[in-house]
Design a protein around this motif. Structure first.
Motif, PDB file in Angstrom:
ATOM      1  N   LEU A 162      73.939 -15.170  52.607  1.00  0.00           N
ATOM      2  CA  LEU A 162      74.016 -13.956  51.796  1.00  0.00           C
ATOM      3  C   LEU A 162      73.324 -14.162  50.456  1.00  0.00           C
ATOM      4  O   LEU A 162      73.349 -15.255  49.891  1.00  0.00           O
ATOM      5  N   THR A 163      72.742 -13.093  49.916  1.00  0.00           N
ATOM      6  CA  THR A 163      72.140 -13.156  48.587  1.00  0.00           C
ATOM      7  C   THR A 163      73.022 -12.512  47.525  1.00  0.00           C
ATOM      8  O   THR A 163      72.659 -12.487  46.350  1.00  0.00           O
ATOM      9  N   GLU A 164      74.180 -11.985  47.943  1.00  0.00           N
ATOM     10  CA  GLU A 164      75.152 -11.492  46.972  1.00  0.00           C
ATOM     11  C   GLU A 164      76.542 -11.557  47.577  1.00  0.00           C
ATOM     12  O   GLU A 164      76.708 -11.570  48.805  1.00  0.00           O
ATOM     13  N   SER A 165      77.527 -11.630  46.715  1.00  0.00           N
ATOM     14  CA  SER A 165      78.916 -11.683  47.156  1.00  0.00           C
ATOM     15  C   SER A 165      79.472 -10.281  47.288  1.00  0.00           C
ATOM     16  O   SER A 165      79.341  -9.473  46.365  1.00  0.00           O
ATOM     17  N   PRO A 166      80.148  -9.963  48.389  1.00  0.00           N
ATOM     18  CA  PRO A 166      80.793  -8.656  48.490  1.00  0.00           C
ATOM     19  C   PRO A 166      81.979  -8.525  47.545  1.00  0.00           C
ATOM     20  O   PRO A 166      82.387  -7.400  47.230  1.00  0.00           O
ATOM     21  N   LEU A 167      82.528  -9.641  47.064  1.00  0.00           N
ATOM     22  CA  LEU A 167      83.638  -9.584  46.124  1.00  0.00           C
ATOM     23  C   LEU A 167      83.179  -9.345  44.701  1.00  0.00           C
ATOM     24  O   LEU A 167      83.881  -8.726  43.903  1.00  0.00           O
TER      25      LEU A 167
END
Length: 329
Positions: free
Chosen positions: A297-302
């Motif tokens: 992933l390139t970003e955290s969903p949190l």
């Protein structure tokens, strides 16, 4: 990376760098392989203190280290953009301390660079990955207290730093808002989203930064967040969320709570206690970064960059209302 330990580089050697490194050393599949500072002596002392095998005398050397998978940026926030840029340009994913930058414009330069390079980037806002805070967010989203009508949160400290300290320096992004106010603002964004209106009042220092600030964030459905931050007076760091069918109270340290109380109409109050904290409490965000990297992933969903940018825009709006500007703006 899914089968190997994640190798961390730590950029800076101050108190936050030390606290985060202490927590990294508690995670079995994390390795602190390098530290970087603008002073090779400071890097070497930090490395000796924590048993870090590689010490670099510049940010660029750390960023170029092939034994580093991800860099934690722990500089004072006026240097976040330069430090994180050096890492992203060298191809390293970044976890950058809060506040992510001094302004929304600066923050966008980092997220856009990360996007162009296809690299992971996340603001180190530990509150938004804290399991107890996430449980509160779940309860709110599930309607446990009905429709949210108001949120209150405050973070005040009694600071006696001398006039030359970075907290009072506009060039360093000084003032209560970026050091402390970012916590209640981020908490409000987590639970209510970006506001439709922003009002604020502040007391400014002789240097032109805010000594304390009060904010009201307004939402189209009539909900509001009443927030404050202060460098003049210590408070209990409380927060509460009020809904049409109950409320949730966090009695202390809402940004890293040890408990909260759920009040639901027609039910007895229920106290929810957090599990014992490991170390300094920063391990949750380290594990989230490692999870995201292993998942590609390139970003955290949190803690996605979009929320970071929205928070920075709100902080910009507050500064505009209270008349705080940083050099170069």
């Amino acid at each position: 990376m899914s089968e190997q330990p994640v190798r961390w580089g730590v950029l800076a050697t101050g108190g936050m760098a030390a606290a985060f490194t202490e927590d990294l050393l508690r995670i079995p599949d994390a390795r602190v392989t390098a530290v970087g500072s603008r002073s090779v002596g400071a890097a070497q002392r930090f490395a000796a203190r924590f048993g870090v095998p590689r010490a670099h005398g510049s940010w660029q050397e750390l960023a170029a280290d092939p034994e580093v998978d991800v860099v934690y940026v722990a500089t004072p926030h006026a240097h976040h953009v330069a430090a994180a840029t050096a890492c992203l340009e060298a191809g390293k994913p970044v976890l950058c301390e809060k506040p992510f930058a001094l302004s929304g414009r600066q923050a966008r330069t980092l997220t856009e660079l990360a996007g162009k390079r296809g690299l992971f980037v996340m603001e180190a806002m530990w509150t938004c990955v804290n399991p107890t805070v996430l449980r509160i967010a779940e309860l709110v989203a599930d309607g446990a207290i009905g429709e949210v009508r108001a949120l209150h949160a405050s973070f005040g400290l009694r600071v006696t730093a001398p006039a030359e300290h970075r907290l009072w320096d506009p060039a360093a992004g000084g003032g209560a808002l970026l050091d402390l106010g970012t916590y209640p603002v981020s908490f409000a964004h987590l639970l209510l989203g970006a506001p439709d209106t922003v009002t604020a009042h502040a007391r400014l220092s002789p240097q032109g930064v805010d000594e304390q600030t009060g904010m009201v964030l307004g939402y189209a459905d009539g909900a509001m967040a009443v927030l404050s931050c202060s460098l003049l007076a210590q408070d209990e760091h409380r927060a509460a969320v009020y809904g049409t069918a109950g409320r949730i109270e966090i009695p202390a340290a809402f940004f890293n709570p040890r408990s909260f109380v759920l009040h639901r109409d027609g039910h007895e109050p229920r106290t929810v206690t957090a599990p014992p904290q490991e170390g300094n409490g920063y391990g949750h965000q380290a594990r989230e970064v490692m999870r995201c990297l292993r998942a590609g992933l390139t970003e955290s969903p949190l803690m996605p960059p979009a929320r970071t940018l929205a928070v920075m825009d709100t902080l910009d709006a507050v500064r505009e209302r209270i008349g705080v500007r940083y050099p170069g703006e």
